[in-house]
Motif scaffolding. Structure first.
Motif, PDB file in Angstrom:
ATOM      1  N   TYR A  89      45.408  26.222  37.108  1.00 59.55           N
ATOM      2  CA  TYR A  89      46.724  25.607  36.944  1.00 59.55           C
ATOM      3  C   TYR A  89      47.822  26.644  36.719  1.00 59.55           C
ATOM      4  O   TYR A  89      48.995  26.322  36.821  1.00 59.55           O
ATOM      5  N   ARG A  90      47.460  27.865  36.408  1.00 60.85           N
ATOM      6  CA  ARG A  90      48.467  28.937  36.367  1.00 60.85           C
ATOM      7  C   ARG A  90      47.921  30.095  37.182  1.00 60.85           C
ATOM      8  O   ARG A  90      46.987  30.775  36.790  1.00 60.85           O
ATOM      9  N   MET A  91      48.520  30.282  38.341  1.00 62.12           N
ATOM     10  CA  MET A  91      47.981  31.223  39.319  1.00 62.12           C
ATOM     11  C   MET A  91      48.626  32.601  39.163  1.00 62.12           C
ATOM     12  O   MET A  91      49.741  32.719  38.672  1.00 62.12           O
ATOM     13  N   GLN A 118      49.912  42.722  34.728  1.00 68.70           N
ATOM     14  CA  GLN A 118      49.018  41.653  34.264  1.00 68.70           C
ATOM     15  C   GLN A 118      49.075  40.497  35.254  1.00 68.70           C
ATOM     16  O   GLN A 118      50.141  40.009  35.601  1.00 68.70           O
ATOM     17  N   LEU A 119      47.893  40.074  35.715  1.00 71.73           N
ATOM     18  CA  LEU A 119      47.749  38.945  36.626  1.00 71.73           C
ATOM     19  C   LEU A 119      47.138  37.792  35.841  1.00 71.73           C
ATOM     20  O   LEU A 119      46.020  37.914  35.321  1.00 71.73           O
ATOM     21  N   ASP A 151      41.720  34.651  30.734  1.00 72.59           N
ATOM     22  CA  ASP A 151      42.819  34.062  31.500  1.00 72.59           C
ATOM     23  C   ASP A 151      43.724  35.098  32.153  1.00 72.59           C
ATOM     24  O   ASP A 151      44.826  34.768  32.581  1.00 72.59           O
ATOM     25  N   SER A 152      43.287  36.342  32.245  1.00 74.07           N
ATOM     26  CA  SER A 152      44.162  37.344  32.864  1.00 74.07           C
ATOM     27  C   SER A 152      43.363  38.580  33.230  1.00 74.07           C
ATOM     28  O   SER A 152      42.242  38.790  32.755  1.00 74.07           O
ATOM     29  N   LEU A 153      43.981  39.382  34.079  1.00 74.83           N
ATOM     30  CA  LEU A 153      43.464  40.700  34.448  1.00 74.83           C
ATOM     31  C   LEU A 153      44.609  41.686  34.249  1.00 74.83           C
ATOM     32  O   LEU A 153      45.693  41.506  34.817  1.00 74.83           O
ATOM     33  N   THR A 154      44.374  42.728  33.458  1.00 75.07           N
ATOM     34  CA  THR A 154      45.401  43.725  33.172  1.00 75.07           C
ATOM     35  C   THR A 154      44.980  45.044  33.790  1.00 75.07           C
ATOM     36  O   THR A 154      43.836  45.478  33.629  1.00 75.07           O
ATOM     37  N   ILE A 155      45.903  45.674  34.503  1.00 72.91           N
ATOM     38  CA  ILE A 155      45.663  46.978  35.134  1.00 72.91           C
ATOM     39  C   ILE A 155      46.617  47.965  34.481  1.00 72.91           C
ATOM     40  O   ILE A 155      47.838  47.810  34.536  1.00 72.91           O
TER      41      ILE A 155
END
Length: 1271
Positions: free
Chosen positions: A638-640, A653-654, A688-692
């Motif tokens: 629901y949150r892309m 951050q994705l 709920d996220s991916l941080t680079i």
């Protein structure tokens, strides 16, 4: 009428995941769950996963994904399948599970329609008889028709079949029975018909080449394999040959023939040099499909290497090399000048005549070509000409098939894949250059080997039923159809009154058990054949279920699913479905029952959850099975993640937030460019996220968040664009070479997503500063070619740097060198100066000219000088450096100076005249009439008469005053007599000297200063400064010996600056921010101590002490009294001693102590019995009379000491000290309190030591013991 039986696979009861997506809704891109879009509409059935037959699936793009990436998502599915296999996901039949993804809102891709066709075909698929029932043989595995084998390995010809009873096998070779038993090298695998030919003991594989056919037989019939043509791979050696050098005129066409030895299969051809360097190919030089190397026109540079044809053979993995060709190019311009390669018309520059195109392959203006349906059509046109021709392709009467046509070999070849009949016609290629054009027409004919229109299928009948076998095929030319039964022509088979042959159809009526057999249909034409087996089986079998009983199937809400009920029976049973064991047959509305018995639910809802029963019935009985269906909520992101643009080195951050069914286990994983993402130390994956962190160029790409459960998954994709410094420009070329200019062209590097704003062109020359790069010019980022203006006689080398908002690229590789011709200088050296270093010389200096302004070899300088305004002749000298010294000059006279550049090509322009001066000497005069006026105690004013200019003997820099402190007017005060100076720049008659010490005697002298130094000193003057205010008292100290008194001490000022007449002390009490009344004290000059009595123990004091002279008070020294020990408490609390609650508390405590003392005296006088307890639990001795309550008798006559007590020298008993005894807190002074006012210390009566020791009952009267006794 053809009968159908349900197909499926038997197995144990298990839990099955069945998403069963709606393929029609998928085709429309619609899903009822709040306008969500599905990516894969999975169709599920036992042992089969659609839409693709091999278990993989295509996928469309996802919301927020970039265009042209949908085709990559098949990799996503493969990664997911591997992960589910590892986690033990299970399903019906093959155990695979379907998944539901989102689909981009777009037109349905072609694979969706293909999936629909496959789905419909699956509902009426081939009949499968359970293996425990009798049945004729069926071929399950066989080798390909054209079977090529490696001569180094054993030969394997596969043939496997199933049947009940198990079939036996035999082979024919070249249409004759192949007796395996007679050949020791040939064996047949156990329970299989596969032939193995073993050459470990010797033999030649070529002896076994031929056409093989396998026969599988049991008592119900015989099945045949295809006719398998066995061939042994061949890789013959290249014939030895001596090749003479190939002589060709520059610009002429050339073909180097390969003619590889024939191999099986045909070898792969490629060209290399004898040193194994690949031959660079382009539209001028390229390899044809036949392996020959074609030169559209030969250039002199083609002679720099030799050319060798290489053949790589597939089976032997060997490469054979032909003897190399050597080229000898005849040319009108034998110099292979590298600069001509960049010439816009290299052919005319090299004197090569231009020619119109002509075809090297194929020859002539037309040709024809035949291709079989389904194969690839390859058309080729190679042309010669000067300049090299361009090739274009056309189809007569129509367009090229855009979805199947592609150009190869620099547009010289046209390939059309999967040819069909509509691809026949006339194609033509057009070769053109600026001299003209020609064309070649190729007539294409499409033929076809036989292909199925209706392949015969196995036929299962009950006794007395009718049926038919159909064998329809097409081809070009039209194929013929031949029927066989059990491997024999149908014409020679025994007659069967129940069988009728009608061309491509065999009709069976009123079949009986004796009608069982295997029929073969062979359809063929000149281009090939097709062979199909189909058996006729006559059975009487009651219904049976083929799948596990009581299966659990979990599906996703709002999807389409299909419940299979694999069954078998003969006659074919009818199948009906019921829900929850009641109600009517399920068919219609949201339900649909297919012919094979599968129940399709078009849209799963919550109310569809329950137990479904399938019942199969025929005349011999019935069978039933149950399936329990559970409906789960879909997995949704629901949150892309959002598309992002980031600079290199920043943090990105994705987001990916997911909602899923809580009964299912959720797994969130990430893909980069549709491959599993490796989470390194620069990345952090959260729920709920991916941080680079520290984004780099390699992090750019598409990132897909994949949220999956056991049943479905959802995808969301975002693209990360990384802004980086541009890549370096490349391929620098110099063209348009002129005497003072050149055109520099370069190919821009990748801008790494940040547009290039500028290009910086730098140059390096190898004469004056080799290896040092200088900026030449700057150009906008939109250009890649620029004209550079050059200086004469410079051997230039250029490089280019690209610039964008992120930074600058690495420099490009340097260009070729280019030297300009020489010329006389066009400028002269700059910064010319003439200054004396001694009183009788003048040094002439200048900034030397650099390489770009020298303009020629042997750069030198003509130096000229003469005295100004004398009109004497010019003196001159030629200098190679950057300085020249003129000697024997008068003191400080002006000179006219000129410096002119000269090289071997001539002199530079007439130089400008510069004024310089010869050396200076010391001034000869001192200032006179020096007058002093005292301004105040620290400053004086000076005035003097200026000296005459001719006595300065140089440039007057300043007047300078030297002064020193001779003594102080105070007796016995030591002073420093260090000389100090004050400067007054320029030719001026007055000035001010400041920062003097008051009340002192000073002396002063004045001099004139020029560039050489000081002149003679003036007459010494004396002056006295008046009194001033003193400095601050030294070492001002504040001490507080107790809470009532504050002592102050100080020392006399370091600089009294006059006669001290006293000290002034100002002090003020303060408590926090509250200030009291300021008080002032005056002291005599000899007093250095003072005591202040505190008004209260809480306030602090701020002191300010200054010394005084007759002039006034000086700088003050300030200090504060130290803080009292419990100032932290007093600063935050009011004076609680006057508070009513505090007085009451103290009274209550005093009353309690009094009561305790009275109780203690009463018990002591009565000699009663009371317990004694120490803080430390000391056990009672064995001789002590114990009581149940822990007490013992105590009386005056008992001399035994108490446990835990000690006896004094005179026999008295003392309480042993305890760390926590309340006696230790009895200080006899003020009680201590916490910040909240609670009592800490204890009030006790402090007695003298003598009194305590003289009283034997001191312990009994102690309040401590009284408290213990009450306890």
């Amino acid at each position: 009428m053809r009968r159908l039986a349900a197909r499926g696979a038997a197995g144990d009861a298990r839990e099955v995941a069945a998403p069963g997506a709606d393929i029609w809704d998928c085709a429309r891109g619609w899903s009822p769950s709040s306008s969500r879009l599905t990516d894969l509409c999975a169709l599920w059935q036992p042992g089969v996963f659609l839409p693709s037959a091999d278990g993989s699936r295509a996928s469309a793009g996802v919301g927020k994904s970039r265009p042209n990436e949908a085709e990559k998502l098949s990799t996503v599915w493969k990664a997911h399948i591997e992960r589910h296999k590892a986690s033990g996901a299970r399903g019906l039949g093959s155990g695979e599970q379907g998944l539901v993804l989102r689909m981009a809102r777009q037109q349905a891709p072609p694979w969706v329609h293909i999936a629909l066709i496959l789905f419909l075909l699956s509902l009426g698929g081939a009949i499968e008889i359970p293996m425990d029932l009798t049945q004729p043989p069926t071929i399950t595995k066989q080798s390909v028709k054209d079977h090529i084998v490696d001569p180094r390995d054993n030969i394997l010809i596969e043939c496997e079949a199933k049947g009940n009873p198990a079939p036996s096998f035999h082979w024919t070779r070249n249409s004759r029975f192949f007796n395996i038993a007679k050949d020791p090298r040939v064996s047949m695998r156990r329970r299989s018909g596969t032939l193995v030919i073993d050459f470990r003991s010797g033999g030649r594989p070529e002896e076994y080449e031929g056409e093989y056919q396998c026969f599988a037989r049991n008592k119900f019939g015989t099945a045949l394999s295809n006719r398998i043509r066995l061939q042994v791979s061949k890789s013959p050696l290249w014939p030895k040959e001596n090749l003479d050098p190939v002589v060709v005129q520059e610009g002429a066409p050339l073909t180097l023939q390969c003619n590889p030895p024939p191999g099986l299969p045909s070898p792969v051809i490629f060209w290399m040099s004898s040193s194994m360097e690949p031959i660079t190919q382009d539209k001028r030089v390229s390899q044809g499909h036949n392996g020959d190397l074609y030169f559209s026109n030969v250039m002199l540079q083609d002679m720099q290497t030799d050319y060798s044809c290489n053949a790589r053979f597939h089976f032997t993995h060997t490469i054979q090399q032909k003897n190399p060709f050597t080229l000898k190019v005849l040319t009108n311009n034998p110099y292979n000048d590298s600069s001509l390669r960049n010439h816009p018309d290299i052919y005319s520059a090299r004197g090569v005549a231009e020619r119109t195109p002509s075809f090297m392959y194929p020859q002539g203006t037309s040709s024809s070509q035949m291709v079989l349906r389904g194969m690839d059509l390859l058309l080729e046109c190679i042309a010669s000409g000067v300049p090299t021709p361009d090739i274009a392709w056309y189809k007569k009467g129509g367009d090229l098939p855009s979805n199947k046509a592609k150009f190869e070999n620099f547009n010289k070849a046209l390939r059309i894949t999967n040819v069909s009949e509509e691809d026949s016609g006339e194609y033509f290629c057009l070769a053109s250059n600026k001299m003209g054009s020609i064309r070649h027409t190729i007539s294409v004919r499409v033929k076809a080997a036989p292909y199925w229109l209706d392949e015969p299928k196995n036929l299962i009948l009950a006794p007395g039923e009718d049926g038919r076998l159909v064998c329809r095929a097409n081809g070009n030319p039209k194929p013929t159809v031949q029927w066989m039964v059990n491997g024999e022509p149908l014409q020679s088979a025994p007659p069967n009154p129940n069988r009728e042959v009608a061309g491509d159809t065999i009709i069976f009526r009123d079949t009986q058990i004796s009608s069982r057999a295997v029929y073969q249909c062979n359809t063929s034409n000149e281009h090939g054949y097709l062979l199909a087996n189909a058996f006729v089986s006559v059975l009487d079998v009651p219904p049976r279920m083929l799948s596990a009983r009581n299966q659990l199937i979990r599906v996703i809400l709002y999807n389409r699913t299909r419940l299979d009920c694999p069954f078998f029976g003969s006659p074919i049973p009818t199948l009906r479905w019921f829900k929850n064991g009641q109600g009517s047959n399920l068919d219609g509305g949201n339900y649909h029952v297919y012919e094979n018995g599968s129940l399709e639910i078009k849209m799963i809802r919550k109310e569809d959850q329950g137990i479904y029963t399938c019942v199969a019935t025929n005349i011999l009985g019935k069978a039933e099975n149950q399936v329990r269906l559970e409906v789960k909520d879909p997995t949704r992101i629901y949150r892309m993640p959002e598309d992002q643009v980031a600079k290199r080195g920043t943090t990105v951050q994705l987001e990916c937030r997911v909602k899923h069914d809580p009964s299912l286990k959720l797994t969130v994983s990430w893909l980069k460019d549709d491959e599993p993402l490796y989470i390194g130390n620069r990345m952090k994956k959260e729920d709920d996220s991916l941080t680079i962190f520290g984004v780099a160029e390699r992090d750019q790409g598409s990132y897909t968040c994949m949220a999956s459960t056991e049943l479905d998954q959802d995808l969301a994709k975002a693209y990360l664009t990384v802004l980086g410094r541009p890549d370096r420009p490349r391929d620098l070329e110099l063209t348009d070479l002129a005497e003072r200019s050149v055109r520099l062209t370069w190919i821009p590097g990748d801008d790494n997503n940040s547009p290039i704003t500028d290009y910086v062109v730098q140059f390096e020359e190898d004469q004056f500063q080799p290896g040092v790069w200088h900026d030449h010019s700057r150009f906008p980022g939109s250009v890649n070619s620029a004209v550079l203006h050059l200086s004469p006689y410079v051997n230039y080398q250029f490089r280019v740097i690209a610039v964008n908002e992120v930074g600058s690229s690495h420099p490009s590789l340097p260009s070729e060198r280019y030297r300009t011709s020489g010329a006389p200088p066009e400028s002269n050296p700059s910064d010319v100066k003439g200054e004396g270093t001694r009183k009788n010389n003048m040094e002439i200096t200048w900034t030397p000219m650099n390489a770009t302004s020298a303009f020629g070899p042997n750069l030198r300088y003509i130096v000229k000088w003469r005295r100004r305004e004398t009109r004497e002749t010019w003196n001159n000298v030629t200098v190679w450096g950057s300085r020249y010294v003129v000697g024997q000059t008068p003191v400080y006279v002006p000179y006219e100076i000129r410096v002119q550049a000269e090289n071997d090509f001539g002199k530079g322009p007439e130089p400008d005249t510069i004024i310089g001066y010869s050396g200076e000497d010391y001034p000869r005069a001192a200032p006179t009439e020096v007058k002093i006026r005292v301004l105040n105690s620290t400053a004086i004013s000076l005035q003097w008469n200026r000296v005459y200019s001719d006595t300065v003997q140089g440039q007057l820099r300043e007047y300078r005053a030297y002064y020193w402190r001779e003594s102080s007017l105070l007796k016995n005060l030591w002073v420093s007599q260090k000389r100090q100076q004050a400067s007054f720049p320029g030719d001026r008659p007055r000035g001010v000297v400041a920062r003097l010490f008051p009340y002192s005697n000073y002396k002063l002298e004045m001099v004139v200063v020029n560039g050489r130094g000081d002149g003679p000193r003036s007459e010494t003057k004396e002056f006295t400064t008046p009194e001033g205010v003193p400095s601050a008292p030294r070492r001002f100290r504040v001490r507080q010996p107790n809470l009532e008194t504050i002592n102050l001490e100080w020392d006399h000022p370091e600089h009294p600056n006059g006669i001290l007449i006293g000290y002034i002390l100002r002090y003020v009490p303060f408590n926090g921010t509250k200030l009291g009344k300021q008080m002032v004290e005056n002291f005599s000059p000899n007093q250095t101590k003072f005591s202040v009595q505190r008004a209260d123990p809480v306030s602090r004091y701020r002191f300010s002490l200054s010394a005084r002279t007759q002039v006034g008070s000086g700088e003050a020294a300030t200090e504060e009294s130290p803080a009292p020990p419990n100032e932290a408490y007093t600063n935050n609390q009011a004076d609680i001693a006057t508070q009513g609650w505090f007085i009451g508390l103290m009274c209550a405590i005093a009353l309690l102590v009094l009561i305790l003392l009275i109780v203690c005296f009463i018990k002591r006088s009565r000699g009663g019995k009371y317990p004694v307890r120490e803080k430390k639990d000391v056990p009672l001795g064995p001789e002590d009379p114990k009581e149940e309550d822990g007490s013992f008798d105590y009386s005056d006559e008992d001399n035994k000491p108490l446990q835990g007590s000690q006896t004094s020298l005179d026999g008295t008993i003392k309480q042993q000290e305890s760390d926590d005894s309340l006696v230790d807190y009895g200080e006899g002074g003020e009680g201590q309190f916490n910040e909240d006012g609670s009592f800490i210390g204890q009030y006790t009566v402090k007695k003298d030591k003598e009194e305590t020791e003289g009283n034997e009952s001191s312990e009994a009267t102690s309040p401590v013991n009284a408290i213990y006794s009450l306890a």
